[in-house]
Design a protein around this motif. Structure first.
Motif, PDB file in Angstrom:
ATOM      1  N   GLY A   1      45.564  39.938  57.344  1.00 27.07           N
ATOM      2  CA  GLY A   1      46.722  40.666  56.837  1.00 27.07           C
ATOM      3  C   GLY A   1      46.981  40.481  55.361  1.00 27.07           C
ATOM      4  O   GLY A   1      48.106  40.691  54.890  1.00 27.07           O
ATOM      5  N   CYS A   2      45.962  40.101  54.612  1.00 25.33           N
ATOM      6  CA  CYS A   2      46.158  40.013  53.154  1.00 25.33           C
ATOM      7  C   CYS A   2      46.215  41.412  52.549  1.00 25.33           C
ATOM      8  O   CYS A   2      45.645  42.364  53.095  1.00 25.33           O
ATOM      9  CB  CYS A   2      45.011  39.225  52.501  1.00 25.33           C
ATOM     10  SG  CYS A   2      45.076  37.468  52.896  1.00 25.33           S
ATOM     11  N   PHE A   3      46.909  41.542  51.432  1.00 22.81           N
ATOM     12  CA  PHE A   3      47.003  42.833  50.748  1.00 22.81           C
ATOM     13  C   PHE A   3      46.673  42.586  49.288  1.00 22.81           C
ATOM     14  O   PHE A   3      47.461  41.984  48.545  1.00 22.81           O
ATOM     15  CB  PHE A   3      48.409  43.422  50.907  1.00 22.81           C
ATOM     16  CG  PHE A   3      48.460  44.900  50.634  1.00 22.81           C
ATOM     17  CD1 PHE A   3      48.491  45.812  51.688  1.00 22.81           C
ATOM     18  CD2 PHE A   3      48.457  45.396  49.338  1.00 22.81           C
ATOM     19  CE1 PHE A   3      48.523  47.180  51.448  1.00 22.81           C
ATOM     20  CE2 PHE A   3      48.482  46.767  49.093  1.00 22.81           C
ATOM     21  CZ  PHE A   3      48.522  47.663  50.159  1.00 22.81           C
ATOM     22  N   ILE A   4      45.489  43.039  48.875  1.00 25.53           N
ATOM     23  CA  ILE A   4      45.012  42.788  47.514  1.00 25.53           C
ATOM     24  C   ILE A   4      44.995  44.119  46.764  1.00 25.53           C
ATOM     25  O   ILE A   4      44.254  45.035  47.133  1.00 25.53           O
ATOM     26  CB  ILE A   4      43.600  42.159  47.528  1.00 25.53           C
ATOM     27  CG1 ILE A   4      43.516  41.009  48.554  1.00 25.53           C
ATOM     28  CG2 ILE A   4      43.200  41.713  46.130  1.00 25.53           C
ATOM     29  CD1 ILE A   4      44.427  39.842  48.299  1.00 25.53           C
ATOM     30  N   TYR A   5      45.810  44.231  45.758  1.00 26.78           N
ATOM     31  CA  TYR A   5      45.942  45.464  44.971  1.00 26.78           C
ATOM     32  C   TYR A   5      44.711  45.672  44.069  1.00 26.78           C
ATOM     33  O   TYR A   5      43.843  44.805  43.994  1.00 26.78           O
ATOM     34  CB  TYR A   5      47.228  45.385  44.147  1.00 26.78           C
ATOM     35  CG  TYR A   5      48.446  45.819  44.938  1.00 26.78           C
ATOM     36  CD1 TYR A   5      48.761  47.165  45.068  1.00 26.78           C
ATOM     37  CD2 TYR A   5      49.272  44.897  45.561  1.00 26.78           C
ATOM     38  CE1 TYR A   5      49.872  47.580  45.794  1.00 26.78           C
ATOM     39  CE2 TYR A   5      50.379  45.299  46.290  1.00 26.78           C
ATOM     40  CZ  TYR A   5      50.675  46.653  46.398  1.00 26.78           C
ATOM     41  OH  TYR A   5      51.774  47.067  47.114  1.00 26.78           O
ATOM     42  N   PRO A   6      44.649  46.788  43.349  1.00 27.58           N
ATOM     43  CA  PRO A   6      43.458  47.076  42.540  1.00 27.58           C
ATOM     44  C   PRO A   6      43.241  46.106  41.381  1.00 27.58           C
ATOM     45  O   PRO A   6      44.184  45.509  40.849  1.00 27.58           O
ATOM     46  CB  PRO A   6      43.741  48.483  41.974  1.00 27.58           C
ATOM     47  CG  PRO A   6      44.658  49.105  42.952  1.00 27.58           C
ATOM     48  CD  PRO A   6      45.549  47.955  43.391  1.00 27.58           C
ATOM     49  N   ASN A   7      41.966  46.039  40.998  1.00 27.38           N
ATOM     50  CA  ASN A   7      41.564  45.334  39.776  1.00 27.38           C
ATOM     51  C   ASN A   7      41.962  43.863  39.736  1.00 27.38           C
ATOM     52  O   ASN A   7      42.188  43.293  38.674  1.00 27.38           O
ATOM     53  CB  ASN A   7      42.099  46.081  38.539  1.00 27.38           C
ATOM     54  CG  ASN A   7      41.337  47.379  38.282  1.00 27.38           C
ATOM     55  OD1 ASN A   7      40.155  47.469  38.603  1.00 27.38           O
ATOM     56  ND2 ASN A   7      41.997  48.364  37.709  1.00 27.38           N
ATOM     57  N   VAL A   8      42.019  43.259  40.904  1.00 23.69           N
ATOM     58  CA  VAL A   8      42.255  41.816  41.018  1.00 23.69           C
ATOM     59  C   VAL A   8      40.906  41.092  40.921  1.00 23.69           C
ATOM     60  O   VAL A   8      39.870  41.654  41.299  1.00 23.69           O
ATOM     61  CB  VAL A   8      42.939  41.512  42.372  1.00 23.69           C
ATOM     62  CG1 VAL A   8      42.883  40.021  42.723  1.00 23.69           C
ATOM     63  CG2 VAL A   8      44.372  42.020  42.355  1.00 23.69           C
ATOM     64  N   THR A   9      40.923  39.868  40.397  1.00 26.11           N
ATOM     65  CA  THR A   9      39.724  39.019  40.422  1.00 26.11           C
ATOM     66  C   THR A   9      40.037  37.738  41.188  1.00 26.11           C
ATOM     67  O   THR A   9      40.965  37.006  40.807  1.00 26.11           O
ATOM     68  CB  THR A   9      39.296  38.638  38.988  1.00 26.11           C
ATOM     69  OG1 THR A   9      39.086  39.835  38.234  1.00 26.11           O
ATOM     70  CG2 THR A   9      37.998  37.823  39.016  1.00 26.11           C
ATOM     71  N   ILE A  10      39.278  37.494  42.246  1.00 25.19           N
ATOM     72  CA  ILE A  10      39.387  36.209  42.954  1.00 25.19           C
ATOM     73  C   ILE A  10      38.040  35.525  42.781  1.00 25.19           C
ATOM     74  O   ILE A  10      37.019  36.001  43.281  1.00 25.19           O
ATOM     75  CB  ILE A  10      39.700  36.391  44.450  1.00 25.19           C
ATOM     76  CG1 ILE A  10      40.825  37.426  44.650  1.00 25.19           C
ATOM     77  CG2 ILE A  10      40.082  35.052  45.080  1.00 25.19           C
ATOM     78  CD1 ILE A  10      41.165  37.688  46.115  1.00 25.19           C
ATOM     79  N   CYS A  11      38.037  34.433  42.039  1.00 25.01           N
ATOM     80  CA  CYS A  11      36.772  33.762  41.730  1.00 25.01           C
ATOM     81  C   CYS A  11      36.239  33.004  42.948  1.00 25.01           C
ATOM     82  O   CYS A  11      36.881  32.936  43.994  1.00 25.01           O
ATOM     83  CB  CYS A  11      36.966  32.839  40.527  1.00 25.01           C
ATOM     84  SG  CYS A  11      37.323  33.787  39.014  1.00 25.01           S
ATOM     85  N   TYR A  12      35.080  32.423  42.779  1.00 25.06           N
ATOM     86  CA  TYR A  12      34.299  31.754  43.825  1.00 25.06           C
ATOM     87  C   TYR A  12      35.034  30.571  44.475  1.00 25.06           C
ATOM     88  O   TYR A  12      35.828  29.889  43.826  1.00 25.06           O
ATOM     89  CB  TYR A  12      32.981  31.253  43.225  1.00 25.06           C
ATOM     90  CG  TYR A  12      33.178  30.488  41.936  1.00 25.06           C
ATOM     91  CD1 TYR A  12      33.331  31.177  40.729  1.00 25.06           C
ATOM     92  CD2 TYR A  12      33.246  29.109  41.914  1.00 25.06           C
ATOM     93  CE1 TYR A  12      33.539  30.490  39.536  1.00 25.06           C
ATOM     94  CE2 TYR A  12      33.463  28.422  40.729  1.00 25.06           C
ATOM     95  CZ  TYR A  12      33.616  29.119  39.552  1.00 25.06           C
ATOM     96  OH  TYR A  12      33.847  28.440  38.381  1.00 25.06           O
ATOM     97  N   ASN A  13      34.726  30.368  45.755  1.00 24.08           N
ATOM     98  CA  ASN A  13      35.130  29.157  46.489  1.00 24.08           C
ATOM     99  C   ASN A  13      36.629  29.038  46.757  1.00 24.08           C
ATOM    100  O   ASN A  13      37.091  27.960  47.141  1.00 24.08           O
ATOM    101  CB  ASN A  13      34.705  27.875  45.753  1.00 24.08           C
ATOM    102  CG  ASN A  13      33.206  27.726  45.614  1.00 24.08           C
ATOM    103  OD1 ASN A  13      32.452  28.468  46.223  1.00 24.08           O
ATOM    104  ND2 ASN A  13      32.772  26.757  44.822  1.00 24.08           N
ATOM    105  N   CYS A  14      37.406  30.098  46.539  1.00 24.24           N
ATOM    106  CA  CYS A  14      38.860  29.967  46.756  1.00 24.24           C
ATOM    107  C   CYS A  14      39.216  30.272  48.212  1.00 24.24           C
ATOM    108  O   CYS A  14      38.419  30.834  48.957  1.00 24.24           O
ATOM    109  CB  CYS A  14      39.616  30.889  45.810  1.00 24.24           C
ATOM    110  SG  CYS A  14      39.421  30.357  44.088  1.00 24.24           S
ATOM    111  N   VAL A  15      40.419  29.881  48.593  1.00 25.32           N
ATOM    112  CA  VAL A  15      40.863  30.045  49.973  1.00 25.32           C
ATOM    113  C   VAL A  15      42.258  30.658  49.984  1.00 25.32           C
ATOM    114  O   VAL A  15      43.189  30.100  49.406  1.00 25.32           O
ATOM    115  CB  VAL A  15      40.908  28.683  50.714  1.00 25.32           C
ATOM    116  CG1 VAL A  15      41.397  28.873  52.150  1.00 25.32           C
ATOM    117  CG2 VAL A  15      39.537  28.022  50.701  1.00 25.32           C
TER     118      VAL A  15
END
Lengths: 344, 344, 344
Positions: free
Chosen positions: B154-168
């Motif tokens: 149920g996450c909601f990630i809007y446009p042009n977001v950056t989530i880098c490696y290894n995150c939780v």
């Protein structure tokens, strides 16, 4: 470009412009008065740069009648050299003029979207359902425009911009890279189980000729719309909170944060790093200097300020001790006055 | 939507909710009490809006028992109208409800990634190796999720977001456009040849129900993890430095910068534009008002502040002169006291 | 990795490094001294962590000769443990080392672009006409590099970065996610018809080994170039205005806003949330503490500060009343002095 061509273009906008010297002089580049070479055009907007006028190698100088006295070189003379310079600068802005009329093959454009004539759409642009893009607009690479959003004519949207759903942009709106238009406003209702989000169903309306600087954010309204008036110019890293209403021809500098539901008038000038609390009104023509903390409405035109300017660290450390107990100092002065039976 | 349907939905969450009037009344839109028309639902959360209650055209008003006294129109009555409004608002949030269960053909998804059920993945989304996306999550256009990162359900990630490696990321995390999760923390060792980067090998952990506002940044830890607790809400343009630990149900407003290795408690409220030095602790329940400069830990609950509010520029200019030599003023007062042999 | 291998790598850079203990000890992970387990390497940089040295389970500790006295475990001993740690950390930075030499099929690369050897280009990267990318550089997903821009060797560009046209990056420049290089500076000429944009035809030049933090913006020059010198490190959410000139090995912390045409020297250190007015100069070696409002040039090396640190809200509210009339307080003290015929 010939000086005569430059003159013809600028004189359309700057009525008092006079050409002095060689109309056929060829100009290749913009330059500062200090570092100009042959083939360059420069300007002087300030008497303190007069010294450079004698030494400059610029082929043409834009300057005021005062400064022009005694100057024998090629010149464009006007009471407003900076405005003339603005129009000259457009002639040398290759970035905007060189874009072809094309839609890149890698762009994702919904079938229900309407694209005007002579529009540039860059690589990887995403245009969702029912979006309308006015004629002569430019949408550069990586920008995302969500559903139902409408752009007017002649807009210029730089790369990696996000324009969320249902927003409305007028004509000639410029958004710099990383801008976010129409993110949800920051609204939550506290409950015994934690904060509950308030859906933000308003839109963002940006009027004609609005500029928004890189990485700035204009949040959508909670119920009604967030609005920015005609010709208002917003710098980088600015935040306009939900339900904000900003007037026309207002200037907002970098790192200024405007909390929710503020009303900012026309012709307001806000310096950098200003913080404005929620629900505040700034009257037309108010000027707020940089780093000011605006905790109440400013209902008269005028210049407003706060903040403590820099000193050396040692003085600051001493002053901080006293600043944090100034109320006590005040009481001591009052007691002294009473003691010697003295009223100012 | 029928008022009865709205009532049924909201009453699940707001136990004292009472419906007054016509259950079959049809509601089409959210509105403010001032500008509501027929078919709209509005709310009043503040006695000062009582005047609008008499004039409003809203078909239903959400309000408290006090304000409801004497009100004859359709109403939802509760001691917490704002919370009821929050749940009503979700019913009219078309942005979230209308997304199809689809993965856009232009998305780049690594073969080693695991995508849950009923996930929306927009155009040009990039999902790298070994990423996991929980069921019912939405990843909008242009977002990049680097290798090994895990998102809950149920996450909601809007446009042009950056989530880098290894995150939780936990469940129901919302990231607004332009957010950066897991950029390298700002760590360099000085050397005779210049600064040498310290690799930042920690992760960012965002717990369930965390919201991060547009263009905010949460840096990854240097060695251990940067952590944000359940239900914490972070506004636009916020920076949480490396190794930061933020508790649950905390609110952090726009332009707040939290330097490295801070520990922020539960139920903390931080206003806009606050700066917090490195290695500082804020106790549970601390409230810091806007523009405060937090230079030491706040180890007791309470409200804390600093900053100089706005005045007219002329007064400010005069005051600044004295502010910058307040230590001298203090010494003069002390000398006066001594001179007349007076102790407060 | 064997301790002997770690020693060999770090000793190239840290000349006084000494290995104590078991060279064949295997190290798998970086850890803090407090939370280290077997197989971990940790460091101590501060005497106050000495207590942890006795209890730590770390297989190796990096520490100074002083702290090493009496320590019997495996150790890397140097007068500069933090610098040694920096070089150790690079060995465990899997993010950078694991990237293959590949150009993703979804990248859009102009035919006129020049790509060096051993370059990584991620998904959806856009590289426009005449761009040059030096060897061993990494351009991660979603980044846009506009026409004519040149990158040196070994650059590392994170996702969703925008580098506008005509800019120049040296070798080993790192740009974190969301960075904007070369957006138009904020320049408008007022006219009777509203503000007229001044085209910004200068470039941005970033020298070798510059780091720019997430979502920071470096604006292009109006006429000449905006410049950042070698080895300068810039944190997240920083703004460098048009025509700014920043020297070498300078550090600028988060949320610092530098208005247009400033000159910042070499080896300057600027804390977080600092605001610097336009046209200001900071001398080499100046240090400005966090939240300072820099309203005039700082022409001597030294530490400079301003701002009012946090107090409890009640004290602050009282103090604010007096702060806003401190000039009056000063006059009262002066009158008192006169009354009793006293000069300090």
């Amino acid at each position: 470009m010939l000086l005569s061509e430059i003159f013809t273009h600028v004189a359309q906008h700057v009525k008092d412009l006079v050409l002095q010297g060689d109309q056929a002089c060829e100009i290749h580049r913009l330059a500062t008065i200090q570092n100009a070479h042959q083939g360059d055009i420069a300007f002087i907007n300030n008497v303190k740069y007069r010294q450079y006028l004698e030494e400059t190698e610029a082929s043409v100088v834009i300057l005021s009648p005062d400064l022009a006295e005694g100057y024998k070189g090629n010149a464009l003379i006007t009471k407003n050299p900076y405005l003339a310079w603005a129009f000259v600068s457009h002639l040398f802005d290759t970035c905007r003029s060189s874009l072809p009329n094309q839609i890149h093959a890698s762009a994702t454009i919904a079938e229900s979207a309407t694209i005007g004539e002579n529009v540039f759409i860059g690589a990887n642009v995403v245009i969702e359902d029912h979006v309308k893009i006015g004629s002569n607009s430019v949408i550069k690479a990586g920008t995302v425009i969500e559903e139902n959003t409408v752009l007017g004519e002649g807009c210029f949207i730089y790369p990696n911009v996000t324009i969320c759903y249902n927003c409305v942009l007028g004509d000639r709106v410029t958004l710099h890279p990383g801008v976010v238009i129409g993110a949800e406003g920051f609204g939550f209702a506290p409950s015994s189980k934690g904060y509950v989000k308030i859906a933000q169903v308003g839109r963002v309306i940006l009027s004609d000729d609005v500029d928004i600087g890189a990485n700035s954010c204009i949040d959508r309204g909670a119920i009604e719309d967030t609005f920015v008036g005609k010709g208002t110019k917003i710098d980088n890293h600015v935040q306009l909170g939900h339900n904000g209403l900003v007037g026309e021809n207002t200037v907002i500098s970098g790192f200024t944060g405007i909390a929710g539901s503020c009303t900012i008038g026309n012709n307001v000038v806000i310096g950098g790093g200003v913080g404005i609390n929620g629900h505040i009104k700034l009257h037309d023509g108010v000027m707020v200097t940089g780093d000011t903390m605006v905790t109440h409405s400013l209902v008269e035109p005028g210049v407003y300020s706060s903040g403590m300017p820099v000193t050396d660290n040692r003085t600051w450390r001493r002053n901080v001790v006293q600043l944090q107990q100034i109320d006590k100092l005040y009481r001591r002065v009052k007691a002294l006055e009473k003691k010697i039976d003295f009223e100012e």
